[in-house]
Design an enzyme around this catalytic site. Structure first.
Site, short mmCIF file in Angstrom:
data_model
loop_
_atom_site.label_atom_id
_atom_site.label_comp_id
_atom_site.label_asym_id
_atom_site.label_seq_id
_atom_site.Cartn_x
_atom_site.Cartn_y
_atom_site.Cartn_z
N PRO A 3 -9.38 -47.43 13.30
CA PRO A 3 -9.06 -47.78 14.69
C PRO A 3 -8.33 -48.95 14.93
O PRO A 3 -7.68 -50.32 14.94
CB PRO A 3 -10.44 -48.87 14.77
N CYS A 4 -7.16 -47.82 15.16
CA CYS A 4 -5.75 -48.84 15.54
C CYS A 4 -5.93 -49.87 16.72
O CYS A 4 -5.03 -50.79 17.18
CB CYS A 4 -4.59 -47.61 15.69
N HIS A 5 -6.78 -49.29 18.12
CA HIS A 5 -7.53 -49.91 19.18
C HIS A 5 -6.90 -51.14 18.74
O HIS A 5 -7.83 -51.98 19.79
CB HIS A 5 -7.68 -49.07 19.94
#
Length: 170
Positions: free
Chosen positions: A136-138
């Protein structure tokens, strides 16, 4: 051999890549850092990894918080040891929560016994994450809580965080 599959999501078409029964990539089509070597890939829509991935993404986009353990395959992003560690830290960010690049830099420094780590270096590793959404880089934001870049596009980052119930009003 690298197998690929195109997937339709509420945020647009994505391409998945898998090798040796593991997911190695998931990108929004045309995003920044989209792989260049795709001519060597073999389209295999029925590959078991992709069927499980599609079910997981459907649950995620329906507003659920599916566990990665529900996948019938491992994630195997390819990158340097530094990037691998950063991506591992990203996996620990809970659904619906965010961390800053600085937070991740501190975590990396702690894990490696360093006095400090550059948040900019962390940003480079986060930006090159090859498995969007699942890693989850978001969920990574700027130090002042700003919604800084996302390889898939800032509109997609906002949509993903909104889906997870993150308050973006600040």
């Amino acid at each position: 051999m690298v197998y690929t599959c195109s997937l339709d999501t509420p945020l647009g078409r994505m391409t998945a890549a898998a090798e040796a029964e593991a997911l190695t990539g998931l990108w929004f089509n045309g995003q920044k850092y989209y792989p260049a070597h795709i001519v060597q890939w073999v389209s295999q829509e029925e590959y078991p990894v992709f069927k499980d991935l599609q079910k997981w993404l459907q649950a995620y986009f329906a507003g659920h918080n599916p566990a990665l353990s529900e996948l019938g395959f491992p994630l195997k992003p390819q990158g340097t040891a530094f990037r691998q560690t950063i991506w591992d830290i990203l996996l620990a960010i809970p659904y619906g929560q965010t961390r800053t690049y600085g937070d991740i830099a501190k975590e990396y420094a702690c894990r490696k016994g360093l006095a400090s780590m550059s948040a900019q270096a962390v940003g480079g590793a986060v930006g090159h994450n090859p498995i969007s959404i699942l890693i989850p880089c978001h969920r990574v934001i700027g130090h002042n809580k700003s919604l800084t870049g996302y390889a898939g596009g800032l509109d997609k980052k906002i949509a993903l965080l909104t889906l997870e119930g993150v308050d973006l009003s600040k």
